[in-house]
Each structure stands twice: as C-alpha cells, then as structure tokens.
Write an enzyme that holds these catalytic residues in place. Structure first.
Site, PDB file in Angstrom:
ATOM      1  N   ARG A   1      11.603  -5.149   5.115  1.00  9.34           N
ATOM      2  CA  ARG A   1      11.291  -3.734   4.818  1.00  9.34           C
ATOM      3  C   ARG A   1      12.212  -2.780   5.580  1.00  9.34           C
ATOM      4  O   ARG A   1      12.468  -2.940   6.758  1.00  9.34           O
ATOM      5  CB  ARG A   1       9.836  -3.455   5.217  1.00  9.34           C
TER       6      ARG A   1
ATOM      7  N   LYS B   1       0.825  -1.214   0.000  1.00  6.94           N
ATOM      8  CA  LYS B   1       0.000   0.000   0.000  1.00  6.94           C
ATOM      9  C   LYS B   1       0.859   1.264   0.000  1.00  6.94           C
ATOM     10  O   LYS B   1       0.619   2.186  -0.771  1.00  6.94           O
ATOM     11  CB  LYS B   1      -0.928   0.019   1.232  1.00  6.94           C
TER      12      LYS B   1
ATOM     13  N   ARG C   1      -0.883  -8.543  13.457  1.00  5.09           N
ATOM     14  CA  ARG C   1      -1.412  -7.561  12.494  1.00  5.09           C
ATOM     15  C   ARG C   1      -2.241  -8.260  11.418  1.00  5.09           C
ATOM     16  O   ARG C   1      -3.259  -7.729  10.980  1.00  5.09           O
ATOM     17  CB  ARG C   1      -0.254  -6.760  11.889  1.00  5.09           C
TER      18      ARG C   1
ATOM     19  N   ARG D   1      -9.920   0.693   8.662  1.00  5.32           N
ATOM     20  CA  ARG D   1      -9.545  -0.662   9.038  1.00  5.32           C
ATOM     21  C   ARG D   1     -10.631  -1.363   9.841  1.00  5.32           C
ATOM     22  O   ARG D   1     -10.451  -2.522  10.217  1.00  5.32           O
ATOM     23  CB  ARG D   1      -8.277  -0.616   9.892  1.00  5.32           C
TER      24      ARG D   1
ATOM     25  N   ARG E   1      11.021  -0.508  11.126  1.00  4.69           N
ATOM     26  CA  ARG E   1       9.944  -0.306  12.082  1.00  4.69           C
ATOM     27  C   ARG E   1      10.025  -1.332  13.200  1.00  4.69           C
ATOM     28  O   ARG E   1      10.244  -2.509  12.934  1.00  4.69           O
ATOM     29  CB  ARG E   1       8.589  -0.410  11.365  1.00  4.69           C
TER      30      ARG E   1
END
Ligand code: ADP
Ligand code: ADP
Ligand code: ZN
Length: 214
Positions: free
Chosen positions: A127, A13, A172, A88, A161
C-alpha cells in the site's frame, strides 16, 4: 444513510469509502486518518496515539469516540456518513449509538469486507498513497496509470505508512480478531449486517456495496 465499513486491516475500507464519497456524496469518517492527521500536527492526541499506532495496538476508546463525536456533529444532518475503521471495540459501538442518537441519525448498514489473511498482508505491504491528495494505491494490484504520477491530482510525491510492515500487521490482525470481530453479533441481532467478498477487483466490490445500499 449511515453505514459502517468493517473489516481487518487492508480489507479495502479506505478504498471503498473513497468510491462511496465520489459516487454518493457521502462523507468518510476514518479514525485512522484523523489520528494520522493528529500525529502529523503533533496535537496532544497525536502525541499520545503515535506509539500505540506504531505498535499496531488500539488507541483508547475515549480518544477515537471524541474524534467521531466532533466530526459527525460538524456535518450537515442530511449528508450520509461512512464510518471507516470505527467502531473497533464494544465500548466504541456503544459510544457510536449514543453519538448517532444525539445527532438524530440511525445506523442503516454494517458492511463487512471479507478478505483472506494472506491477501491482507500483501495488500498492506504494497500500500502507498499520494502525499498531496491521499489517493490510495497498491504496488501491483492498483498502481498509478503513469509511473510515479498521481492519477487524481498529478502529484509526484507518495508516502507509505510506518505501521504497514509485516510485523505490525500481525498485531493489528490480532487486535481485529480479539476486539473488533466480537462486535458483529450485536449488529447481526439488529439485522443490519451484510457481508461482501472483498477478494474481487475494486470495482466489483464497489458494485456489491452499492447493491446493498440501494
Ligand atoms: P487499517 O484500516 O489499515 O487497519 P486504520 O487507518 O484504520 O488502519 O488505523 C490505523 C491505526 O490507528 C490502528 O492500528 C490503531 O492504532 C489506530 N486506530 C484507528 N482507528 C481506531 C479505533 N477506532 N480505535 C482504536 N484505534 C484506532
Ligand atoms: P483498509 O482501509 O481496509 O486498511 P485500503 O483501502 O487501504 O484498506 O486497501 C489496502 C491496500 O489494498 C491498498 O493498497 C489498496 O490499493 C489495495 N486494495 C484495496 N481494495 C483492493 C481490491 N479489491 N483488490 C486489490 N487490492 C485492493
Ligand atoms: Zn494525488
């Protein structure tokens, strides 16, 4: 043009939002980015959200909807908005309808990025981002061109992160399945949902999204 990019953590996203901003001059409204900024600045919202985010659970609807309300209200009405990671929950979807109506906007597309679960974990654990400009990278799938130097701004500082670890990712994903995926049928009933295969290369996914917008 107002669009929602929907998809589980790591689906792409943020990466696709950045492309849309560049190609179409739209604005990315990422509640995750807004919350991380609040955590960094140690605002009351940030202090409340930090532990929840570290656990991989969802921050309260009231907090994230207020962030979207403020940020959308500050935008020129003719600039397109990309909602990245919002809504969400069903309550957030209702909030968004109200916020859009208040700003004279309508929702044009809900684009769902579909990615295999195994690929999601790999994407999230690899990431990293530029500490200066926020450009998103991946250790193997999307590294910097020159080792240790940001392609976009030349910075040599990067960050990861704290919630991008395998354990938190599972929570998540559970949150996505339990609370976010159920909002899709409501949008489907309005005929505005498109599904995109998120397993392709970044530019292939971008082309598929552009084909929906045109
Ligand atoms: P990703 O896209 O990788 O899942 P985000 O950056 O969108 O991650 O979100 C990071 C965290 O911030 C989430 O796990 C959650 O704790 C919080 N968060 C972000 N957006 C929302 C939202 N719309 N509602 C509730 N919590 C949110
Ligand atoms: P999200 O915002 O949905 O959590 P990101 O855009 O941050 O996802 O992407 C998660 C990770 O996967 C990043 O490291 C990014 O560079 C990488 N990535 C994004 N899109 C692709 C793709 N199409 N193929 C391979 N890796 C990708
Ligand atoms: Zn950079």
């Amino acid at each position: 043009m107002n669009i929602i990019l929907l998809g589980p953590p790591g689906a792409g996203k943020g990466t696709q939002s950045a492309g849309l901003v560049e190609r179409h001059g739209m604005k990315q409204l990422s509640t995750g980015d807004m919350l991380r900024a609040a955590v960094k600045a140690q605002t009351p919202v940030g202090l409340e959200a930090k532990a929840v985010m570290d656990r991989g659970e969802l921050v309260s609807d009231a907090i994230v909807s207020a962030l979207i309300d403020d940020n959308l209200g500050a935008m020129p009405v003719d600039q397109g908005a990309i909602f990245d990671g919002y809504p969400r929950t069903a309550a957030q979807a209702d909030d968004l309808d109200r916020i859009l109506a208040k700003n004279g906007r309508t929702l044009d597309h809900v684009i769902e990025l579909e990615v295999d679960v195994d690929a999601l974990v790999e994407r999230i654990t690899g990431r990293f981002s530029c500490a200066k400009c926020g450009a998103l990278y991946h250790d193997t799938a999307n590294p910097t061109s020159e080792d240790g130097v940001c392609d976009v701004c030349g910075s040599t500082e990067f960050k990861r992160r704290p919630d991008d670890n395998e354990e938190t990712v599972r929570t998540r994903m559970d949150e996505y399945r339990a609370k976010t995926a159920p909002i899709l049928p409501g949008y489907e009933a309005r005929g505005i949902v498109s599904r995109v295969d998120g397993m392709g290369a970044i530019d292939e996914v971008a082309s598929a999204i552009d084909a929906i917008l045109n």
